[in-house]
Scaffold this motif. Structure first.
Motif, PDB file in Angstrom:
ATOM      1  N   SER A   1       0.838  -1.216   0.000  1.00 14.91           N
ATOM      2  CA  SER A   1       0.000   0.000   0.000  1.00 14.91           C
ATOM      3  C   SER A   1       0.861   1.250   0.000  1.00 14.91           C
ATOM      4  O   SER A   1       0.572   2.226  -0.704  1.00 14.91           O
ATOM      5  N   LEU A   2       1.933   1.232   0.805  1.00 20.84           N
ATOM      6  CA  LEU A   2       2.826   2.390   0.855  1.00 20.84           C
ATOM      7  C   LEU A   2       3.548   2.577  -0.475  1.00 20.84           C
ATOM      8  O   LEU A   2       3.750   3.708  -0.937  1.00 20.84           O
ATOM      9  N   ASP A   3       3.924   1.450  -1.120  1.00 17.33           N
ATOM     10  CA  ASP A   3       4.619   1.534  -2.406  1.00 17.33           C
ATOM     11  C   ASP A   3       3.736   2.153  -3.476  1.00 17.33           C
ATOM     12  O   ASP A   3       4.240   2.748  -4.437  1.00 17.33           O
ATOM     13  N   ARG A   4       2.414   2.002  -3.341  1.00 15.54           N
ATOM     14  CA  ARG A   4       1.525   2.630  -4.328  1.00 15.54           C
ATOM     15  C   ARG A   4       1.474   4.148  -4.179  1.00 15.54           C
ATOM     16  O   ARG A   4       1.079   4.858  -5.096  1.00 15.54           O
ATOM     17  N   LEU A   5       1.903   4.634  -2.989  1.00 17.74           N
ATOM     18  CA  LEU A   5       1.828   6.072  -2.724  1.00 17.74           C
ATOM     19  C   LEU A   5       3.189   6.761  -2.764  1.00 17.74           C
ATOM     20  O   LEU A   5       3.286   7.927  -3.155  1.00 17.74           O
TER      21      LEU A   5
ATOM     22  N   VAL B   1      -0.086   7.847   4.350  1.00 16.65           N
ATOM     23  CA  VAL B   1       1.350   7.507   4.252  1.00 16.65           C
ATOM     24  C   VAL B   1       1.979   7.434   5.640  1.00 16.65           C
ATOM     25  O   VAL B   1       2.725   6.513   5.961  1.00 16.65           O
ATOM     26  N   ALA B   2       1.648   8.414   6.506  1.00 16.95           N
ATOM     27  CA  ALA B   2       2.221   8.417   7.858  1.00 16.95           C
ATOM     28  C   ALA B   2       1.782   7.187   8.640  1.00 16.95           C
ATOM     29  O   ALA B   2       2.585   6.569   9.367  1.00 16.95           O
ATOM     30  N   GLU B   3       0.505   6.795   8.504  1.00 14.97           N
ATOM     31  CA  GLU B   3       0.019   5.625   9.241  1.00 14.97           C
ATOM     32  C   GLU B   3       0.685   4.346   8.753  1.00 14.97           C
ATOM     33  O   GLU B   3       1.073   3.481   9.549  1.00 14.97           O
ATOM     34  N   LEU B   4       0.853   4.194   7.436  1.00  9.99           N
ATOM     35  CA  LEU B   4       1.518   3.003   6.891  1.00  9.99           C
ATOM     36  C   LEU B   4       2.986   2.943   7.336  1.00  9.99           C
ATOM     37  O   LEU B   4       3.510   1.878   7.677  1.00  9.99           O
ATOM     38  N   LYS B   5       3.710   4.089   7.322  1.00 12.37           N
ATOM     39  CA  LYS B   5       5.106   4.115   7.779  1.00 12.37           C
ATOM     40  C   LYS B   5       5.207   3.702   9.238  1.00 12.37           C
ATOM     41  O   LYS B   5       6.091   2.931   9.630  1.00 12.37           O
ATOM     42  N   LEU B   6       4.268   4.195  10.065  1.00 11.18           N
ATOM     43  CA  LEU B   6       4.274   3.841  11.491  1.00 11.18           C
ATOM     44  C   LEU B   6       4.063   2.345  11.674  1.00 11.18           C
ATOM     45  O   LEU B   6       4.735   1.700  12.490  1.00 11.18           O
ATOM     46  N   LEU B   7       3.151   1.747  10.900  1.00 14.71           N
ATOM     47  CA  LEU B   7       2.891   0.307  11.008  1.00 14.71           C
ATOM     48  C   LEU B   7       4.137  -0.497  10.616  1.00 14.71           C
ATOM     49  O   LEU B   7       4.527  -1.441  11.305  1.00 14.71           O
TER      50      LEU B   7
END
Length: 873
Positions: free
Chosen positions: A180-184, A723-729
């Motif tokens: 998901s992060l890679d898509r953004l 993006v911030a939530e995915l990085k935190l996960l």
């Protein structure tokens, strides 16, 4: 694996054969000077083990000596208890030969290559040799295993990387979050992509469009101002009075420049006339002077000729006298030479007689040596006969002992795989349990190889039978086959038991010692062979049998006569050489006098040939003087005319000023025309720009774009939160995985800690995910590996490699650590501590250290190696 010997021929700096033998398998140290060939040894061992014999790689080509050749590399090594010899020749006459030194079994070429890879584990990356072998200038780089080496280390630790990084579910969650992060955003630099990048681009486009709209408003106002200024400047340039003044300036400057140019041309013509007059005067004056000089030279030459004739007469008389002196000296020299030759012949005869006496003594000594050498030859033949009857070589004994150990291991394995029973008695009940009627001792295991009956007093009986596993049957059959093969090998070697074989091996060792002793004695007595010694005796006997001349004079008398004759010869030679030199000087003086006289007569003829007849010389000279006077008067008149015209010519600076004045007036007119043209274009352009801005409707578009910008900004804020939530996960999952990796690296850290404490007490190395040292923890602070000093980085890199090697050795995969000129940045104190670490590590696996620091490493111990220049079979 342990390397026992290295042999090279036509490899790098070793054009001739060299060997390095006696490697202990522990800490082996080769300390030698620079350019001794240590790095060549390192590259050769790596090449023979890890490259096929048929390779054409540039690294192998680089092993060829400068003068050419085919590199030949041979090593002896051990895998477990089996000794091998590997021999490869590269580039020309390519070949590979792998020999089992115990059984004599041989594999060749491609089969040999593949078998070596299998033995050392080079296939599939299961044995990380690249990590343990450190070439020059690599020692201070961090020990960074590549993908194949990391896989080998993970296999040694016997864990799955996936199982220690959070489990499959956590890894799946992390993968989905990463997707998901890679898509953004991008993976490395977190640059926006996909919907996120599209929204940002849309916002940037709107901001740019808004900026353009506001810019158009500013441009319209600017175009109004530019149009007014251009019209005002154009009116000033088109004024009739200004145009007339510019043309008048051009006409005045052109007239002044033409007047100055005419004056300069007239002065140039006068200067040419002056130059011609000066040249005529110089020619007339030169002709008169030349005639006077030639008349004076004629008088001087007449006097020189008379004096040269006198010198020639004197030189001829001296040459004749010196020739007579030379002939007399040559006669005396010939007589002295004959006397010296007779004295030399007599001296040689005296020396021959004295040499005969020395030959008699030497002949007696050689006869004694010949007798002793024949006795040593008999002992050597007897020892070789004993060796031919005894087959118990060290390799054969080693093979028998290996078979015996393998049988014991198989027996132990069978015992370990079989079920066992232990009894723990209650107080007062000891001995009440029996197996096959034999009372059992407490805590003594009973191995169940076959059905066994257990009797419990007062309770009853029970039978325990072993399982019928196919593996047990196969192992039992294999054990019997090994026992039969062991007995056959003993009988083949003429022994009943292993102890008998050891006794026969000791007898063979004694025979080998007797053979070596006889060989050494024979080599001392007859270094070039028994036949050569016998021929030497026979040759001396023939020399002694020859007759001698009868001479009564002693060597001292002969030397005295010879020296007297030699001194007389030297004196005669000196006298002859002196007379010869005097004769040569006299001849040289005579020839020089003749040449001088001839040259003077020749010069006189040349001078007289260019003069007028004697009666006309005075008239010719007077005519030349009159011509010189006439041309001088003409030159003076031309000089006066030139000076008067030159005064009317403007100076260089004045001419430059006139040219600049005219150029400036012309440029002023041209600039005015160009500026009027540019102003016309500027007016038309400003009018067109204003029309375009008014027709485009820019004001309405500006308002629409501002409203759209508010909606796009809201969408970007939502994507940024995602993006911030995915990085935190992902960071949370990675933190959990890091804790698991700490447990994964525990075996490596455990092996490194005792070695590191010797060199850096209290320090700890922190590893990254790929087994690479990332930082050093000490004194309560964390230091990045790249920020450490070169010496500390080098020491840690070596210790980490030793820890990896120890880990491999403990897992049953020992590999030699090969260090080529490592520890170059360590001080003397650290060197001693590091050497202690090397000696400790060498207890688990072999370490081969190559170094040029002979003074530092010499006293520290280890098995000292040296490069020997000798041939090998």
């Amino acid at each position: 694996m342990k390397i026992r010997a290295i042999r090279l021929r036509e490899v790098g700096c070793f054009s001739e054969p060299v060997v390095v033998e006696g490697l202990s398998g522990g800490l082996d140290v080769l300390a030698d000077n620079n350019e001794a060939g240590k790095s060549t040894l390192f590259r050769a061992v790596r090449t023979v083990l890890l490259e096929k014999h048929s390779t054409a790689k540039q690294d192998v080509e680089a092993l060829r000596p400068y003068r050419g050749g085919a590199p030949l590399i041979e090593i002896d090594f051990e895998i477990g208890k089996t000794a091998y010899r590997l021999r490869k020749q590269f580039l020309s006459a390519k070949s590979a030969l792998l020999t089992d030194l115990a059984t004599g079994a041989v594999k060749r070429n491609a089969d040999a290559d593949e078998e070596v890879f299998r033995l050392i584990g080079a296939d599939g990356g299961r044995h990380p040799y690249g990590l343990f072998w450190v070439a020059q200038e690599e020692s201070f780089e961090p020990a960074a295993p590549d993908e194949r080496e990391r896989a080998a280390l993970a296999g040694i630790i016997q864990r799955e990387v996936a199982s220690i990084t959070g489990g499959r579910r956590a890894q799946a969650i992390r993968n989905r979050a990463q997707e998901s992060l890679d898509r953004l955003v991008t993976r490395q630099q977190l640059k926006p992509r996909g919907d996120y990048a599209q929204a940002l681009k849309e916002r940037d486009d709107l901001l740019e469009a808004i900026a353009r709209g506001e810019g158009d408003n500013r441009k319209a106002e600017s175009h109004f101002q530019a149009l007014a200024q251009a019209r005002q400047k154009l009116a000033a340039l088109e004024d009739p009075q200004a145009e007339a003044e510019r043309q008048q300036a051009i006409d005045a400057a052109s007239k002044a420049l033409e007047t100055a140019e005419r004056a300069r041309q007239q002065a140039d013509k006068a200067h040419i006339v002056l130059q011609l007059a000066e040249e005529s005067f110089k020619n007339a004056e030169r002709k008169a002077k030349d005639l006077r000089d030639r008349l004076e030279l004629e008088q001087r030459l007449a006097g020189d000729i008379a004096r040269a004739q006198e010198k020639l007469t004197e030189a001829e008389a001296e040459a004749k006298r010196s020739g007579q002196v030379f002939d007399e000296a040559q006669l005396r020299l010939d007589e002295a030479r004959r006397e010296q030759q007779e004295a030399e012949k007599l001296l040689e005869q005296i020396r021959v007689c004295e040499a005969r006496q020395r030959l008699d003594s030497e002949l007696g000594t050689l006869r004694d040596r010949l007798g002793q050498a024949r006795q040593a030859q008999d002992k050597l033949i007897a020892a070789r006969g004993a060796l031919s009857r005894n087959k118990l070589t060290p390799a054969a004994i080693k093979a028998l002992e290996t078979e015996d150990r393998n049988i014991a291991i198989l027996r132990a394995g069978l015992a370990a795989a079989a079920p066992s029973v232990r009894v723990a008695y209650e107080a007062g009940q000891e001995g009440k349990v029996a197996a096959n009627s034999v009372p059992l001792m407490e805590n003594t295991p009973v191995i169940i190889h076959q059905p066994t009956e257990f009797h419990i007093a007062g309770i009853g009986r029970m039978t325990v039978s072993p399982g019928e596993a196919a593996n047990m049957r196969e192992q039992s059959t294999k054990l019997q086959d090994m026992l039969d093969a062991h007995q056959r090998n003993l009988r083949t070697l003429g022994a009943a038991t292993l102890e008998d074989a050891r006794h026969l091996a000791r007898e063979r060792s004694d025979a080998e010692e007797a053979e070596r002793s006889a060989q050494d004695q024979l080599k001392i007595l007859a270094e070039k062979g028994l036949d050569h010694l016998q021929n030497a005796v026979m040759a001396l006997e023939l020399q002694v049998a020859e007759p001698l001349p009868q001479i009564a004079m002693t060597l001292a008398d002969g030397m005295e006569r010879f020296n007297a004759a030699k001194q007389a010869l030297d004196r005669a030679t000196h006298d002859r050489d002196a007379a010869q030199a005097a004769k040569a000087e006299a001849d040289k003086a005579r020839v020089a006098a003749e040449v001088r006289s001839i040259d003077l007569h020749k010069r006189m003829l040349e001078v007289a040939g260019g003069l007028p007849p004697g009666g006309e010389r005075a008239g010719v000279l007077a005519a030349l003087d009159g011509e010189a006077t006439k041309t001088r008067d003409a030159m003076t008149a031309a000089q006066t005319d030139f000076e008067s015209k030159t005064g009317l010519v403007p100076s260089v600076d004045e001419m430059k000023a006139l040219v600049v004045r005219k150029t400036r007036a012309i440029e002023a007119e041209r600039n005015a025309r160009g500026e009027k043209e540019q102003l016309g274009k500027a007016i038309a352009n400003a009018q067109g720009q204003l029309t375009q801005i008014f027709d485009s409707g820019a004001g309405e578009k500006l308002d629409e774009n501002k409203e759209h910008l508010v909606a796009v900004t809201a969408r970007i804020q939502r994507l940024e939160r995602e993006v911030a939530e995915l990085k935190l996960l992902i960071e949370t999952l990675d933190a959990c995985a890091a804790e698991a990796r700490t447990a994964f690296f525990e075996p490596v850290v455990k092996g490194l800690k005792p070695l590191l404490s010797l060199v850096l007490p209290g320090a700890e190395v922190v590893f990254g995910e790929k087994f690479t040292p990332e930082s050093l923890s000490r004194d309560g602070r964390q230091e990045e590996f790249e920020r450490l000093s070169g010496g500390t980085r080098e020491q840690i890199a070596i210790l980490v490699r030793l820890a990896f090697a120890r880990l491999a050795a403990e897992a049953g995969r020992p590999a030699p650590v090969f260090l080529d000129d490592a520890l170059v940045y360590a001080d003397d104190t650290r060197i001693e501590k590091l050497f202690d670490a090397l000696q400790i590590a060498a207890q688990a696996h072999q370490i081969i250290l190559l170094t040029c620091r002979t003074k530092v490493f010499g006293p520290l111990g280890g098995n000292a190696l040296r490069i020997e220049r000798r041939d090998f079979a």
